[in-house]
Design a protein around this motif. Structure first.
Motif, PDB file in Angstrom:
ATOM      1  N   ASP A  26      44.630 -27.712 -44.249  1.00  0.00           N
ATOM      2  CA  ASP A  26      44.234 -26.460 -43.581  1.00  0.00           C
ATOM      3  C   ASP A  26      42.757 -26.918 -43.089  1.00  0.00           C
ATOM      4  OD1 ASP A  26      46.585 -25.078 -44.232  1.00  0.00           O
ATOM      5  OD2 ASP A  26      45.419 -24.447 -46.266  1.00  0.00           O
ATOM      6  N   LYS A  27      41.911 -27.525 -43.722  1.00  0.00           N
ATOM      7  CA  LYS A  27      40.738 -27.849 -43.043  1.00  0.00           C
ATOM      8  C   LYS A  27      40.637 -28.682 -41.642  1.00  0.00           C
ATOM      9  CE  LYS A  27      37.132 -26.286 -45.524  1.00  0.00           C
ATOM     10  NZ  LYS A  27      36.300 -25.269 -45.161  1.00  0.00           N
ATOM     11  N   VAL A  28      41.568 -29.663 -41.749  1.00  0.00           N
ATOM     12  CA  VAL A  28      42.039 -30.414 -40.658  1.00  0.00           C
ATOM     13  C   VAL A  28      42.374 -29.538 -39.145  1.00  0.00           C
ATOM     14  CG1 VAL A  28      43.186 -32.424 -39.407  1.00  0.00           C
ATOM     15  CG2 VAL A  28      42.296 -32.655 -41.780  1.00  0.00           C
ATOM     16  N   LYS A  29      43.291 -28.569 -39.676  1.00  0.00           N
ATOM     17  CA  LYS A  29      43.631 -27.877 -38.565  1.00  0.00           C
ATOM     18  C   LYS A  29      42.485 -26.976 -38.179  1.00  0.00           C
ATOM     19  CE  LYS A  29      46.753 -23.980 -37.645  1.00  0.00           C
ATOM     20  NZ  LYS A  29      45.771 -23.123 -36.993  1.00  0.00           N
ATOM     21  N   GLU A  30      41.628 -26.360 -39.148  1.00  0.00           N
ATOM     22  CA  GLU A  30      40.396 -25.604 -38.492  1.00  0.00           C
ATOM     23  C   GLU A  30      39.601 -26.721 -37.669  1.00  0.00           C
ATOM     24  OE1 GLU A  30      36.391 -23.762 -40.575  1.00  0.00           O
ATOM     25  OE2 GLU A  30      38.023 -24.345 -41.611  1.00  0.00           O
ATOM     26  N   TYR A  31      39.364 -27.659 -38.079  1.00  0.00           N
ATOM     27  CA  TYR A  31      38.372 -28.704 -37.473  1.00  0.00           C
ATOM     28  C   TYR A  31      39.114 -29.078 -35.957  1.00  0.00           C
ATOM     29  CZ  TYR A  31      36.038 -29.746 -41.800  1.00  0.00           C
ATOM     30  OH  TYR A  31      35.251 -29.439 -43.087  1.00  0.00           O
ATOM     31  N   LEU A  32      40.388 -29.382 -36.075  1.00  0.00           N
ATOM     32  CA  LEU A  32      40.932 -29.561 -34.495  1.00  0.00           C
ATOM     33  C   LEU A  32      40.810 -28.285 -33.813  1.00  0.00           C
ATOM     34  CD1 LEU A  32      43.724 -31.770 -35.625  1.00  0.00           C
ATOM     35  CD2 LEU A  32      41.733 -32.509 -34.810  1.00  0.00           C
ATOM     36  N   ASP A  33      40.990 -27.117 -34.356  1.00  0.00           N
ATOM     37  CA  ASP A  33      40.751 -25.879 -33.762  1.00  0.00           C
ATOM     38  C   ASP A  33      39.613 -26.019 -32.873  1.00  0.00           C
ATOM     39  OD1 ASP A  33      43.377 -24.907 -34.063  1.00  0.00           O
ATOM     40  OD2 ASP A  33      42.705 -23.736 -35.702  1.00  0.00           O
ATOM     41  N   GLU A  34      38.635 -26.138 -33.870  1.00  0.00           N
ATOM     42  CA  GLU A  34      37.137 -26.123 -32.979  1.00  0.00           C
ATOM     43  C   GLU A  34      36.777 -27.344 -32.177  1.00  0.00           C
ATOM     44  OE1 GLU A  34      33.327 -25.223 -35.494  1.00  0.00           O
ATOM     45  OE2 GLU A  34      33.340 -27.469 -35.659  1.00  0.00           O
ATOM     46  N   LEU A  35      37.651 -28.432 -32.574  1.00  0.00           N
ATOM     47  CA  LEU A  35      37.659 -29.707 -31.455  1.00  0.00           C
ATOM     48  C   LEU A  35      38.152 -29.258 -30.072  1.00  0.00           C
ATOM     49  CD1 LEU A  35      36.359 -32.754 -31.430  1.00  0.00           C
ATOM     50  CD2 LEU A  35      38.803 -33.364 -32.069  1.00  0.00           C
ATOM     51  N   GLU A  36      39.461 -28.678 -30.267  1.00  0.00           N
ATOM     52  CA  GLU A  36      39.781 -28.007 -29.032  1.00  0.00           C
ATOM     53  C   GLU A  36      39.051 -27.030 -28.351  1.00  0.00           C
ATOM     54  OE1 GLU A  36      44.041 -25.986 -27.541  1.00  0.00           O
ATOM     55  OE2 GLU A  36      43.926 -26.762 -29.503  1.00  0.00           O
ATOM     56  N   PHE A  37      38.212 -26.219 -28.864  1.00  0.00           N
ATOM     57  CA  PHE A  37      37.447 -25.515 -28.194  1.00  0.00           C
ATOM     58  C   PHE A  37      36.184 -26.267 -27.628  1.00  0.00           C
ATOM     59  CE2 PHE A  37      35.005 -21.088 -28.682  1.00  0.00           C
ATOM     60  CZ  PHE A  37      35.191 -20.924 -27.278  1.00  0.00           C
ATOM     61  N   LEU A  38      35.795 -27.250 -28.279  1.00  0.00           N
ATOM     62  CA  LEU A  38      34.850 -28.283 -27.535  1.00  0.00           C
ATOM     63  C   LEU A  38      35.346 -28.949 -26.394  1.00  0.00           C
ATOM     64  CD1 LEU A  38      33.386 -29.872 -30.899  1.00  0.00           C
ATOM     65  CD2 LEU A  38      31.997 -28.582 -29.238  1.00  0.00           C
ATOM     66  N   THR A  39      36.758 -29.374 -26.500  1.00  0.00           N
ATOM     67  CA  THR A  39      37.177 -29.909 -25.500  1.00  0.00           C
ATOM     68  C   THR A  39      37.447 -29.194 -24.184  1.00  0.00           C
ATOM     69  OG1 THR A  39      38.582 -31.320 -26.855  1.00  0.00           O
ATOM     70  CG2 THR A  39      39.266 -31.384 -24.672  1.00  0.00           C
ATOM     71  N   TYR A  40      37.654 -27.863 -24.504  1.00  0.00           N
ATOM     72  CA  TYR A  40      37.720 -26.799 -23.498  1.00  0.00           C
ATOM     73  C   TYR A  40      36.312 -26.707 -22.831  1.00  0.00           C
ATOM     74  CZ  TYR A  40      37.482 -22.066 -21.657  1.00  0.00           C
ATOM     75  OH  TYR A  40      37.401 -20.864 -21.086  1.00  0.00           O
ATOM     76  N   THR A  41      35.503 -26.480 -23.667  1.00  0.00           N
ATOM     77  CA  THR A  41      34.009 -26.256 -23.082  1.00  0.00           C
ATOM     78  C   THR A  41      33.607 -27.531 -22.120  1.00  0.00           C
ATOM     79  OG1 THR A  41      33.358 -25.169 -25.003  1.00  0.00           O
ATOM     80  CG2 THR A  41      31.703 -25.945 -23.912  1.00  0.00           C
ATOM     81  N   ALA A  42      34.165 -28.713 -22.383  1.00  0.00           N
ATOM     82  CA  ALA A  42      33.686 -29.779 -21.730  1.00  0.00           C
ATOM     83  C   ALA A  42      34.390 -30.082 -20.607  1.00  0.00           C
ATOM     84  CB  ALA A  42      34.019 -31.243 -22.674  1.00  0.00           C
ATOM     85  N   GLY A  43      35.686 -29.237 -20.442  1.00  0.00           N
ATOM     86  CA  GLY A  43      36.493 -29.292 -19.183  1.00  0.00           C
ATOM     87  C   GLY A  43      37.607 -29.945 -19.275  1.00  0.00           C
ATOM     88  N   GLY A  44      38.162 -30.283 -20.623  1.00  0.00           N
ATOM     89  CA  GLY A  44      39.353 -30.670 -20.892  1.00  0.00           C
ATOM     90  C   GLY A  44      40.606 -29.720 -21.294  1.00  0.00           C
ATOM     91  N   GLN A  45      41.807 -30.104 -21.192  1.00  0.00           N
ATOM     92  CA  GLN A  45      42.907 -29.405 -21.530  1.00  0.00           C
ATOM     93  C   GLN A  45      43.712 -29.947 -22.691  1.00  0.00           C
ATOM     94  OE1 GLN A  45      45.458 -27.675 -18.382  1.00  0.00           O
ATOM     95  NE2 GLN A  45      47.495 -28.474 -19.611  1.00  0.00           N
ATOM     96  N   VAL A  46      44.025 -29.490 -23.958  1.00  0.00           N
ATOM     97  CA  VAL A  46      44.513 -30.370 -24.858  1.00  0.00           C
ATOM     98  C   VAL A  46      46.136 -30.587 -24.826  1.00  0.00           C
ATOM     99  CG1 VAL A  46      44.654 -30.440 -27.400  1.00  0.00           C
ATOM    100  CG2 VAL A  46      42.623 -30.161 -26.606  1.00  0.00           C
ATOM    101  N   GLU A  47      46.703 -31.427 -24.775  1.00  0.00           N
ATOM    102  CA  GLU A  47      47.964 -31.664 -24.466  1.00  0.00           C
ATOM    103  C   GLU A  47      48.921 -31.759 -25.910  1.00  0.00           C
ATOM    104  OE1 GLU A  47      49.876 -31.408 -21.645  1.00  0.00           O
ATOM    105  OE2 GLU A  47      47.802 -30.797 -20.843  1.00  0.00           O
ATOM    106  N   LYS A  48      48.196 -32.366 -26.902  1.00  0.00           N
ATOM    107  CA  LYS A  48      48.961 -32.560 -28.275  1.00  0.00           C
ATOM    108  C   LYS A  48      47.932 -32.932 -29.211  1.00  0.00           C
ATOM    109  CE  LYS A  48      52.619 -35.258 -30.381  1.00  0.00           C
ATOM    110  NZ  LYS A  48      53.505 -33.717 -30.705  1.00  0.00           N
ATOM    111  N   ARG A  49      48.241 -32.777 -30.408  1.00  0.00           N
ATOM    112  CA  ARG A  49      47.373 -33.004 -31.430  1.00  0.00           C
ATOM    113  C   ARG A  49      48.011 -34.075 -32.397  1.00  0.00           C
ATOM    114  NH1 ARG A  49      44.800 -27.610 -34.153  1.00  0.00           N
ATOM    115  NH2 ARG A  49      43.918 -26.744 -32.300  1.00  0.00           N
ATOM    116  N   PHE A  50      47.476 -35.093 -32.903  1.00  0.00           N
ATOM    117  CA  PHE A  50      48.175 -36.237 -33.911  1.00  0.00           C
ATOM    118  C   PHE A  50      47.479 -36.079 -35.229  1.00  0.00           C
ATOM    119  CE2 PHE A  50      49.474 -37.600 -29.820  1.00  0.00           C
ATOM    120  CZ  PHE A  50      50.765 -38.044 -29.887  1.00  0.00           C
ATOM    121  N   VAL A  51      48.081 -35.942 -36.191  1.00  0.00           N
ATOM    122  CA  VAL A  51      47.339 -35.907 -37.702  1.00  0.00           C
ATOM    123  C   VAL A  51      47.860 -36.664 -38.367  1.00  0.00           C
ATOM    124  CG1 VAL A  51      46.748 -34.335 -39.491  1.00  0.00           C
ATOM    125  CG2 VAL A  51      46.634 -33.468 -37.332  1.00  0.00           C
TER     126      VAL A  51
END
Length: 404
Positions: A26-51
Motif C-alpha cells: 500500500d505504501k509503495v502504491k502511494e509513493y508511486l502515485d506521488e512519483l507520478e504526480f512529480l513526473t507529470y509536474t516535470a512534463g512526463g507521461q507515465v506509461e507503466k509502473r513496475f513493482v
C-alpha cells in the motif's frame, strides 16, 4: 548547470518501486502515485509502473535481473524516454541500469531537482538549485564518461597528468565552493533584511507540497503569489505584511516539503528555511482531502524537527474541506470495519481537537469557507505573542477580533 528550457512535453516514462520491510504494498502504491504526480509536474507521461518485492535492493541494478529484463523489453517496445526509480540510486546502479536499458535513468532525487530547476525564477533560487544539482552530480560523474583512462597531453601536461574525470571533479568542486560563497553572501544580506523588519510578529506558512499554502497566502494578504495544482509551484519565499483588525504582522510563504526530501535541497535552501526558523508562529497547512494526509503531517513534522523548530507555536490549518470525500458504509454492512477512511470532517475535527485543542482549524482557501474562524485564531495567536513582548500595548488590541 541550470537551463531555462521547458521539459519535453509528454515524454514517455516508466516508474519503478520496490516492496520491502520498510515499504508495504500500500505504501509503495502511494509513493508511486506521488512519483507520478512529480513526473507529470516535470512534463512526463507515465506509461507503466513496475513493482518488485525484494528484501534488499540489488547493489548492481536495484531490482532483480528478471525484472530488469522485463523493463528492458517494455522500454524498447514502447520507445520510453526515461525510467524513474522511487528511491535514490547509487552512481554504480545508475550507470549499470543505463547500460542495460539504454535510456535516461532518474531517481526520485534527480526528478525533484529537475522540477526545482524548472520552477526556480529568481537568481537566488536558481543558485540554490544549482548548488544542490552539483552536489548530487559529483559522486555520479563516473557515469558521464566512457574514456576515463584517457589523459591529457601536450605542453605542460606531460607526466602523470590527471584523467578527464579527475579534472571534471575538480571543476565541479570549485563550482560548489563558489556557489556556497555566493549563497553565504546572499544569506547574510537576507539575514540583515530580516533583522530590519523591526518588531513585527513573524508568521510562516509551512506544509507538504501542493496543500494550498500559496492560495491561502493570496487570500489572507490580498497578494498575487503564483499558485498552481502542481508540486513545488512556489520555490521563492514571499513575505507580505498583513493586518487583522489593526494588528500588523509579517506572513511568509515557503517552499513545500515532501517525503524523502533530498538532503542537498535541505542544505542549499538554508536561507529559505531560516524564514521558518525565525518565525514566531507556524501555520501548518494540511490537505485534508488527501487520503494520506496524516503521513504528510508526520513528514513535515520530521523536517521541522530536523531544522530545530518542532517546539514552535503552531496552528494546524486543515485546507481543502470542499474537496474532502468520505467513504460511507451501508447500514446493513456488518462486515466492513470502520476506519479513518470512513471519518467525516466532524470526526476529523473531533480527533484533532483532542490532539491540539483549539489550534485546529478547518477551511477551504479556494472557496473561502470558515476564513472568519481562521482569521480569529491567527489574530488571537499573533496578539498573544505581541502582548508578551510589549505588555503596554495590551489596550491597543482587543482580545477578540470581532470587537473591531
Amino acid at each position: 548547470m541550470i537551463e531555462k528550457t521547458q521539459s519535453i512535453e509528454h515524454e514517455k516514462t516508466v516508474l519503478i518501486g520496490v516492496i520491502n520491510q520498510k515499504q508495504s504494498e500500500d505504501k509503495v502504491k502511494e509513493y508511486l502515485d506521488e512519483l507520478e504526480f512529480l513526473t507529470y509536474t516535470a512534463g512526463g507521461q507515465v506509461e507503466k509502473r513496475f513493482v518488485q518485492r525484494v528484501e534488499v535492493p540489488n547493489p548492481k541494478t536495484y531490482i532483480g535481473s528478471g525484472k530488469i529484463k522485463e523493463v528492458e523489453a517494455f522500454v524498447s517496445e514502447n520507445k520510453i524516454g526515461s525510467v524513474i526509480f522511487d528511491d535514490e540510486l547509487s552512481a554504480v546502479q545508475q550507470r549499470n541500469i543505463e547500460k542495460i536499458l539504454r535510456c535516461k535513468i532518474l531517481d526520485r532525487t534527480g526528478l525533484i531537482l529537475d522540477i526545482f530547476a524548472q520552477r526556480a525564477q529568481t537568481s537566488y533560487a536558481r543558485t540554490q538549485v544549482e548548488l544542490a544539482q552539483y552536489e548530487y552530480l559529483l559522486p555520479r560523474l563516473t557515469g558521464l564518461w566512457t574514456h576515463l583512462e584517457r589523459q591529457r597531453g601536450g605542453i605542460g601536461m606531460r607526466g602523470p597528468g590527471e584523467t578527464e574525470i579527475e579534472t571534471d571533479r575538480r571543476i565541479v568542486r570549485d563550482r560548489i565552493s563558489l556557489l556556497k560563497k555566493k549563497l553565504a553572501k546572499i544569506d547574510k544580506q537576507m539575514g540583515t533584511q530580516r533583522g530590519n523588519r523591526g518588531s513585527l510578529v513573524r508568521v510562516a506558512l509551512v506544509g507538504y507540497t501542493n496543500v494550498g499554502k500559496s492560495t491561502l497566502m493570496n487570500v489572507i494578504s490580498k497578494s498575487d503569489v503564483f499558485a498552481e495544482n502542481k508540486l513545488f509551484a512556489t520555490l521563492d519565499t514571499t513575505v507580505r505584511k498583513v493586518v487583522l483588525g489593526n494588528l500588523p504582522f509579517l506572513l511568509s510563504d515557503t517552499v513545500g516539503f515532501i517525503r524523502k526530501l533530498p538532503t542537498q535541497l535541505v542544505e542549499s535552501f538554508k536561507s529559505t528555511l531560516d524564514e521558518v526558523r525565525e518565525a514566531d508562529l507556524l501555520l501548518h497547512v494540511v490537505d485534508i482531502s488527501h487520503s494520506n494526509f496524516e503521513d504528510h503531517i508526520s513528514s513535515v513534522n520530521q523536517i521541522l524537527s530536523d531544522i530545530g523548530v518542532a517546539d514552535k507555536t503552531t496552528l494546524m490549518i486543515f485546507n481543502k474541506i470542499d474537496q474532502f470525500k468520505v467513504e460511507t458504509i451501508d447500514e446493513d454492512d456488518l462486515v466492513t470495519e470502520r476506519t479513518t477512511r470512513h471519518y467525516s470532517i466532524a470526526d476529523w475535527k473531533h480527533t484533532w481537537m483532542q490532539k491540539v485543542g483549539e489550534n485546529a482549524i478547518f477551511i477551504s482557501a479556494l472557496n473561502k469557507d470558515n476564513l472568519d474562524e481562521f482569521r480569529r485564531s491567527v489574530y488571537h495567536a499573533v496578539r498573544d505573542i505581541h502582548i508578551s513582548r510589549f505588555p503596554y500595548n495590551n489596550f491597543l488590541y482587543p482580545e477578540n477580533l470581532d470587537e473591531y
